[in-house]
Motif scaffolding. Structure first.
Motif, PDB file in Angstrom:
ATOM      1  N   GLY A  36       1.375  -1.303   0.219  1.00  0.00           N
ATOM      2  CA  GLY A  36      -0.356  -0.128  -0.146  1.00  0.00           C
ATOM      3  C   GLY A  36       0.596   1.466  -0.142  1.00  0.00           C
ATOM      4  O   GLY A  36       2.478   1.103   0.381  1.00  0.00           O
ATOM      5  N   THR A  37       0.177   2.238  -0.037  1.00  0.00           N
ATOM      6  CA  THR A  37       0.971   3.845  -0.475  1.00  0.00           C
ATOM      7  C   THR A  37       1.055   4.875   0.925  1.00  0.00           C
ATOM      8  O   THR A  37       1.615   4.590   1.183  1.00  0.00           O
ATOM      9  N   TRP A  38       0.703   3.562   1.462  1.00  0.00           N
ATOM     10  CA  TRP A  38       0.754   3.971   3.374  1.00  0.00           C
ATOM     11  C   TRP A  38       1.892   3.204   3.971  1.00  0.00           C
ATOM     12  O   TRP A  38       2.818   3.544   5.218  1.00  0.00           O
ATOM     13  N   CYS A  39       2.440   2.407   3.167  1.00  0.00           N
ATOM     14  CA  CYS A  39       3.990   1.516   3.586  1.00  0.00           C
ATOM     15  C   CYS A  39       5.309   2.125   2.802  1.00  0.00           C
ATOM     16  O   CYS A  39       5.338   2.501   1.846  1.00  0.00           O
ATOM     17  N   PRO A  40       6.337   2.540   4.169  1.00  0.00           N
ATOM     18  CA  PRO A  40       7.745   3.086   4.175  1.00  0.00           C
ATOM     19  C   PRO A  40       8.277   2.380   2.653  1.00  0.00           C
ATOM     20  O   PRO A  40       8.789   3.299   1.939  1.00  0.00           O
ATOM     21  N   PHE A  41       8.333   1.415   2.791  1.00  0.00           N
ATOM     22  CA  PHE A  41       9.345   0.433   2.362  1.00  0.00           C
ATOM     23  C   PHE A  41       9.025   0.567   0.543  1.00  0.00           C
ATOM     24  O   PHE A  41       9.732   0.389  -0.569  1.00  0.00           O
ATOM     25  N   CYS A  42       7.186   1.065   0.367  1.00  0.00           N
ATOM     26  CA  CYS A  42       6.893   0.367  -0.671  1.00  0.00           C
ATOM     27  C   CYS A  42       6.853   1.585  -1.124  1.00  0.00           C
ATOM     28  O   CYS A  42       7.538   1.762  -2.889  1.00  0.00           O
ATOM     29  N   THR A  43       7.258   2.685  -0.754  1.00  0.00           N
ATOM     30  CA  THR A  43       6.954   4.263  -1.417  1.00  0.00           C
ATOM     31  C   THR A  43       8.217   4.279  -1.529  1.00  0.00           C
ATOM     32  O   THR A  43       8.818   4.970  -2.552  1.00  0.00           O
ATOM     33  N   ALA A  44       9.101   3.832  -0.991  1.00  0.00           N
ATOM     34  CA  ALA A  44      10.694   4.112  -0.954  1.00  0.00           C
ATOM     35  C   ALA A  44      10.950   2.627  -2.617  1.00  0.00           C
ATOM     36  O   ALA A  44      11.759   3.461  -2.612  1.00  0.00           O
ATOM     37  N   HIS A  45      10.659   2.547  -1.950  1.00  0.00           N
ATOM     38  CA  HIS A  45      10.636   1.337  -3.686  1.00  0.00           C
ATOM     39  C   HIS A  45       9.922   1.560  -5.244  1.00  0.00           C
ATOM     40  O   HIS A  45      10.750   1.912  -6.347  1.00  0.00           O
ATOM     41  N   ILE A  46       9.420   2.812  -4.798  1.00  0.00           N
ATOM     42  CA  ILE A  46       8.459   3.487  -6.234  1.00  0.00           C
ATOM     43  C   ILE A  46       9.368   4.640  -6.622  1.00  0.00           C
ATOM     44  O   ILE A  46       9.549   4.504  -8.021  1.00  0.00           O
ATOM     45  N   LYS A  47      10.049   4.975  -5.306  1.00  0.00           N
ATOM     46  CA  LYS A  47      11.092   6.573  -5.760  1.00  0.00           C
ATOM     47  C   LYS A  47      11.703   5.701  -6.664  1.00  0.00           C
ATOM     48  O   LYS A  47      12.418   6.061  -6.987  1.00  0.00           O
ATOM     49  N   LYS A  48      12.941   4.567  -5.696  1.00  0.00           N
ATOM     50  CA  LYS A  48      14.293   4.158  -6.174  1.00  0.00           C
ATOM     51  C   LYS A  48      13.613   3.546  -8.176  1.00  0.00           C
ATOM     52  O   LYS A  48      13.857   3.353  -8.899  1.00  0.00           O
ATOM     53  N   ILE A  49      12.455   3.135  -8.303  1.00  0.00           N
ATOM     54  CA  ILE A  49      12.274   2.255  -9.657  1.00  0.00           C
ATOM     55  C   ILE A  49      12.187   3.618 -10.304  1.00  0.00           C
ATOM     56  O   ILE A  49      12.729   3.268 -11.851  1.00  0.00           O
ATOM     57  N   ARG A  50      11.334   3.997  -9.779  1.00  0.00           N
ATOM     58  CA  ARG A  50      11.876   5.656 -10.830  1.00  0.00           C
ATOM     59  C   ARG A  50      13.052   6.085 -11.076  1.00  0.00           C
ATOM     60  O   ARG A  50      13.468   6.601 -12.069  1.00  0.00           O
ATOM     61  N   GLU A  51      13.792   6.174 -10.065  1.00  0.00           N
ATOM     62  CA  GLU A  51      14.950   6.700 -10.567  1.00  0.00           C
ATOM     63  C   GLU A  51      15.649   6.043 -11.203  1.00  0.00           C
ATOM     64  O   GLU A  51      16.662   6.266 -12.456  1.00  0.00           O
ATOM     65  N   TRP A  52      15.778   4.603 -11.123  1.00  0.00           N
ATOM     66  CA  TRP A  52      16.217   3.425 -11.671  1.00  0.00           C
ATOM     67  C   TRP A  52      15.909   3.508 -13.028  1.00  0.00           C
ATOM     68  O   TRP A  52      16.928   3.618 -14.295  1.00  0.00           O
ATOM     69  N   GLN A  53      15.220   3.726 -13.359  1.00  0.00           N
ATOM     70  CA  GLN A  53      14.263   3.540 -14.900  1.00  0.00           C
ATOM     71  C   GLN A  53      14.816   4.631 -15.273  1.00  0.00           C
ATOM     72  O   GLN A  53      15.394   5.013 -17.033  1.00  0.00           O
ATOM     73  N   GLU A  54      14.547   5.942 -14.720  1.00  0.00           N
ATOM     74  CA  GLU A  54      15.352   7.386 -15.384  1.00  0.00           C
ATOM     75  C   GLU A  54      16.878   7.214 -15.934  1.00  0.00           C
ATOM     76  O   GLU A  54      17.076   7.451 -16.934  1.00  0.00           O
ATOM     77  N   ALA A  55      17.784   6.642 -14.687  1.00  0.00           N
ATOM     78  CA  ALA A  55      19.138   6.739 -14.879  1.00  0.00           C
ATOM     79  C   ALA A  55      19.249   5.827 -16.123  1.00  0.00           C
ATOM     80  O   ALA A  55      20.418   5.409 -16.660  1.00  0.00           O
ATOM     81  N   LYS A  56      18.437   4.807 -16.333  1.00  0.00           N
ATOM     82  CA  LYS A  56      18.803   3.532 -17.222  1.00  0.00           C
ATOM     83  C   LYS A  56      18.801   3.954 -18.830  1.00  0.00           C
ATOM     84  O   LYS A  56      18.621   3.056 -19.475  1.00  0.00           O
ATOM     85  N   GLY A  57      17.706   5.130 -18.699  1.00  0.00           N
ATOM     86  CA  GLY A  57      17.158   5.306 -19.838  1.00  0.00           C
ATOM     87  C   GLY A  57      16.059   4.295 -20.476  1.00  0.00           C
ATOM     88  O   GLY A  57      16.170   4.138 -21.709  1.00  0.00           O
ATOM     89  N   LEU A  58      15.596   3.601 -19.419  1.00  0.00           N
ATOM     90  CA  LEU A  58      14.572   2.491 -19.588  1.00  0.00           C
ATOM     91  C   LEU A  58      13.469   3.277 -19.903  1.00  0.00           C
ATOM     92  O   LEU A  58      12.163   3.101 -19.046  1.00  0.00           O
ATOM     93  N   LYS A  59      12.966   4.033 -21.032  1.00  0.00           N
ATOM     94  CA  LYS A  59      11.592   4.977 -20.778  1.00  0.00           C
ATOM     95  C   LYS A  59      10.624   3.862 -21.718  1.00  0.00           C
ATOM     96  O   LYS A  59       9.109   4.415 -21.557  1.00  0.00           O
ATOM     97  N   LYS A  60      10.960   2.841 -22.509  1.00  0.00           N
ATOM     98  CA  LYS A  60      10.346   2.628 -23.523  1.00  0.00           C
ATOM     99  C   LYS A  60       9.679   1.564 -22.554  1.00  0.00           C
ATOM    100  O   LYS A  60       8.381   0.899 -22.633  1.00  0.00           O
ATOM    101  N   LEU A  61       9.689   1.041 -20.874  1.00  0.00           N
ATOM    102  CA  LEU A  61       9.128   0.088 -20.343  1.00  0.00           C
ATOM    103  C   LEU A  61       8.219   0.347 -19.535  1.00  0.00           C
ATOM    104  O   LEU A  61       7.856   1.621 -19.369  1.00  0.00           O
ATOM    105  N   ILE A  62       7.164   0.130 -19.139  1.00  0.00           N
ATOM    106  CA  ILE A  62       5.764   0.424 -18.933  1.00  0.00           C
ATOM    107  C   ILE A  62       5.834   0.056 -17.328  1.00  0.00           C
ATOM    108  O   ILE A  62       6.156  -1.389 -17.031  1.00  0.00           O
ATOM    109  N   VAL A  63       5.508   1.432 -16.240  1.00  0.00           N
ATOM    110  CA  VAL A  63       5.570   0.551 -15.009  1.00  0.00           C
ATOM    111  C   VAL A  63       4.550   0.527 -14.417  1.00  0.00           C
ATOM    112  O   VAL A  63       3.652   1.582 -14.347  1.00  0.00           O
ATOM    113  N   ILE A  64       3.813  -0.511 -14.062  1.00  0.00           N
ATOM    114  CA  ILE A  64       2.572  -0.729 -12.958  1.00  0.00           C
ATOM    115  C   ILE A  64       2.958  -0.644 -11.753  1.00  0.00           C
ATOM    116  O   ILE A  64       3.583  -1.187 -11.648  1.00  0.00           O
ATOM    117  N   ILE A  65       2.152   0.036 -10.854  1.00  0.00           N
ATOM    118  CA  ILE A  65       2.000  -0.119  -8.928  1.00  0.00           C
ATOM    119  C   ILE A  65       0.032  -0.509  -8.835  1.00  0.00           C
ATOM    120  O   ILE A  65      -0.352   0.108  -9.537  1.00  0.00           O
TER     121      ILE A  65
END
Length: 146
Positions: A36-65
């Motif tokens: 859930g969005t109330w979970c600090p580990f989950c929200t940290a993962h959402i942030k991390k995966i966004r940073e990872w996707q941007e840093a690796k230039g993987l814009k063609k990936l579709i990310v669903i939460i």
């Protein structure tokens, strides 16, 4: 041998339906099941995966939460956190059950990351704690799919 990903339709936080097999026509899809969005580990993962996707230039990936929270809760969190990801509500736990990530004691999803390629095959299925090894493996599998 890779398993075929179960197809599904689910309501996005925008009110529009998301259909997996339609989406994979545009590129690989990463399904992120969160407690859930109330979970600090989950929200940290959402942030991390966004940073990872941007840093690796993987814009063609579709990310669903995917969360069991209501559309209203997800929408409010997404707007207040300026998230560009697609958030989906699975309050009936239909998708969560299909992917085997239901945590029935708490009636929520277990943390999981699933990569589905353009042929609808599951290229990676990680359940549990998300760490750097997950991102390294995910990157390698994503590059194979692109």
């Amino acid at each position: 041998m890779m398993d075929k990903a179960p197809d599904f339709r689910i309501k996005m936080h925008t009110g529009i339906d998301f259909h997996l097999y339609s989406a994979i026509k545009n590129g690989p899809v990463i399904l992120n099941f969160i407690m859930g969005t109330w979970c600090p580990f989950c929200t940290a993962h959402i942030k991390k995966i966004r940073e990872w996707q941007e840093a690796k230039g993987l814009k063609k990936l579709i990310v669903i939460i995917i969360s069991t929270e209501s559309i209203e809760s997800i929408r409010a969190w997404s707007q207040s956190n300026h998230s560009s990801f697609i958030f989906c509500s699975d309050q009936k736990r239909e998708v969560i059950d299909r992917y085997g990530v239901n945590f029935p004691i708490m009636n929520i999803s277990r943390p999981a990351t699933v990569l589905v390629d353009q042929d609808g095959l599951i290229r990676m299925n990680h359940q549990g704690l998300r760490n750097q090894n997950l991102y390294n493996g995910l990157e390698a599998k994503c590059l194979e799919c692109l």
